[in-house]
Design a protein around this motif. Sequence first.
Motif, short mmCIF file in Angstrom:
data_model
loop_
_atom_site.label_atom_id
_atom_site.label_comp_id
_atom_site.label_asym_id
_atom_site.label_seq_id
_atom_site.Cartn_x
_atom_site.Cartn_y
_atom_site.Cartn_z
N PRO A 539 -3.73 -4.58 -7.64
CA PRO A 539 -4.82 -3.44 -7.51
C PRO A 539 -5.80 -3.08 -6.08
O PRO A 539 -5.84 -2.03 -5.80
CB PRO A 539 -5.52 -3.59 -8.86
N TRP A 540 -5.95 -4.24 -5.71
CA TRP A 540 -6.98 -4.35 -4.40
C TRP A 540 -6.21 -3.90 -3.23
O TRP A 540 -6.45 -3.22 -2.33
CB TRP A 540 -7.65 -5.78 -4.18
N LEU A 541 -4.78 -4.25 -3.22
CA LEU A 541 -3.81 -3.90 -2.09
C LEU A 541 -3.33 -2.55 -2.08
O LEU A 541 -2.98 -2.03 -1.12
CB LEU A 541 -2.90 -5.31 -2.02
N ALA A 542 -3.40 -2.11 -3.25
CA ALA A 542 -2.43 -0.79 -3.51
C ALA A 542 -2.90 0.20 -2.60
O ALA A 542 -1.87 1.05 -2.06
CB ALA A 542 -2.53 -0.25 -4.86
N ASP A 543 -4.10 0.42 -2.18
CA ASP A 543 -4.53 1.62 -1.67
C ASP A 543 -4.66 1.38 -0.02
O ASP A 543 -5.57 1.91 0.49
CB ASP A 543 -5.83 2.43 -2.10
N LYS A 544 -4.08 0.03 0.54
CA LYS A 544 -4.27 -0.37 1.94
C LYS A 544 -3.10 -0.60 2.46
O LYS A 544 -2.03 -0.59 1.81
CB LYS A 544 -5.03 -1.68 1.68
N TYR A 545 -3.20 -0.53 3.77
CA TYR A 545 -2.02 -0.67 4.64
C TYR A 545 -1.92 -2.54 4.40
O TYR A 545 -2.75 -3.29 4.73
CB TYR A 545 -2.01 -0.49 6.20
N VAL A 546 -0.64 -3.03 4.13
CA VAL A 546 -0.52 -4.58 4.03
C VAL A 546 0.42 -4.87 4.78
O VAL A 546 1.71 -4.44 5.07
CB VAL A 546 -0.09 -4.95 2.28
N MET A 547 0.25 -6.14 5.56
CA MET A 547 1.29 -6.73 6.24
C MET A 547 1.37 -8.26 5.85
O MET A 547 0.47 -9.13 5.81
CB MET A 547 0.96 -6.94 7.73
N LEU A 548 2.60 -8.65 5.10
CA LEU A 548 2.82 -9.79 4.67
C LEU A 548 3.77 -10.65 5.25
O LEU A 548 4.87 -10.14 5.61
CB LEU A 548 3.29 -9.71 3.16
N LEU A 549 3.33 -11.88 5.90
CA LEU A 549 4.40 -12.79 6.54
C LEU A 549 4.50 -13.96 5.88
O LEU A 549 3.46 -14.86 5.50
CB LEU A 549 3.59 -13.18 7.90
#
Length: 577
Positions: A539-549
């Motif tokens: 839920p904290w990530l949902a409204d953000k741009y996310v880059m997962l490595l």
Amino acid sequence: MKNKSLNEVNSLRYWSIILLWRHRNRVMIGALLVFLTAAFAMALLALSGWFITATALAGISVAAGAMLALDIYLPGSGIRFFALGRTVSRYMERLYNHDSVLRQLSLIRQQLFKGLSTFRTSELKKQTNADWLSRLTADLDSMDSLLLRLLLPPFAAVLGLLLLSLLVSFWSYTAALFLFTSTLFLSCMIFILFLRLQENDSKALVTLFNSAREEFINHMNGLPELRCAKMQEHHQQSLLIFTNKFNKLQCRLVRLQANAQLAINTLHSIMVLVAAICSIKGAQEGLFDAPVAVLLVLAVFAFGELLQLLPGQLGVLGRTRYAAERLYPLANPAEETKDTSLLPQKLWNKLDIHLSGHPYIPASLKQMLTLEFSAAKPYLLVTGRSGSGKSTLAELILGEAHEQSEHLGTIACFKLDGQNVSSEQYSLSLQEGTAYLSQRNSILADTLFINVTLGLPDISDEKVWQVLRLVELDEWAKSLPADLDSWLGDTGQELSGGQARRICLARLLLRAPHLVVLDEPFNGLDESMAERIWRNIAPWLADKYVMLLVHKSPDFVSSDLLPQQHWQHLQFSSEDE
């Protein structure tokens, strides 16, 4: 060379203004206490000499049958007063000035960390850990000499000379003026010559010492490998070379200081000799009696306590100047020009990055990499094995890559809403709106609360407990002796790798970034715990741009809040490496 000397002057001037001029009232009080201590010492010796001489002459006169009255109570009281005053003023001076030094060191640290907070990670990486240790310990400690050794002793000596000249002026203005001008001129000539002769060697000594410190730290860090390769003794030879050079420079500086001390002692001896001759002549001519003659000689002799300390005190000028020069750019970094027309929130409408030819990202050598963050595709998954360039890609995007200054202008193109922007504009706009979890778990030698909040103001305990529950550390935290105020040990030595990883992740959850970069966020965690934590923070990530490595895409990355159709996937295959 001229620019370098100018930089040294500017550095000393900068720190003198920060530490001395802006706190001149406190400095003047400390200087007054130093002068009072010296004045009481001179008065004590001079009056004691007068009293002993007067008492001896009175005794001889009485024994010879002469009628003579001598008031012993007033000079005796004066001796006790000066003795007590010297003790009290010395105690107060040490207490006050050392407190001033601690305040100044605290002020330097504040100034340094304020300046360092503006540095990019790429700039910080240009220096080794050993060099940072040297700058923030040895160089910082050298700055305490600015007040205690470079300002107060010469100031006290000049005031002491002025006081001595005023005393002599009661009997002869000419003698007082000659004493003041000749002593001041000759002393300045000796110290100017001494400081010029030792300047280069002093700087070379400090530079060599810092290099030796760095070499020693590197030697200790690599000691297990050196032992296994049986190269320990060979590598120690470089440390022995540093030691020999250090000893030679140290001996040369000691000789220079000894010569300066000899010159000052000779000057003081001549002063005492001239004072004795002039006092005898004055007593013969009836200007004053014998006790006063002894008083004047002993006053000049007592002044030597101030004069003879100066070679040792001023000998640290080279070291202090070098420290000031090294700390100056950290505390006063060059201001970067910001484009005020670029509003930070404009960045988050659409971000395009085109990258090609980066030497540490093999995939970019074959074809241009195009990364796009938008409302339709807000999430980017980057997979690949170690060494494929995932972390370099993240640091490059965040403007933190060490190679940025060399390569960024030619291999990367940044666009905000389709408009090209420079790398500096991009980096400056991005800094405040990004949360970055690097592969390294950085734990401070402090409490759990400090490590989670990490400089954020006005964070309540309830908010900290909330993020700890999201990373499943709340039960562990409650078991600690002092809950959130429990000490985590030096660099987190009380923690397991998984616990340290989750604390670093909890730091991000207290912030409200636009872009979240997670570099191997599940290191040290088993798969089931990693999946639970991911679902907790979704839920904290949902409204953000996310880059997962990550090395390999976990099955649980896509969820209801982070649906698969919103993900982009950039894979660095083994062929790219």
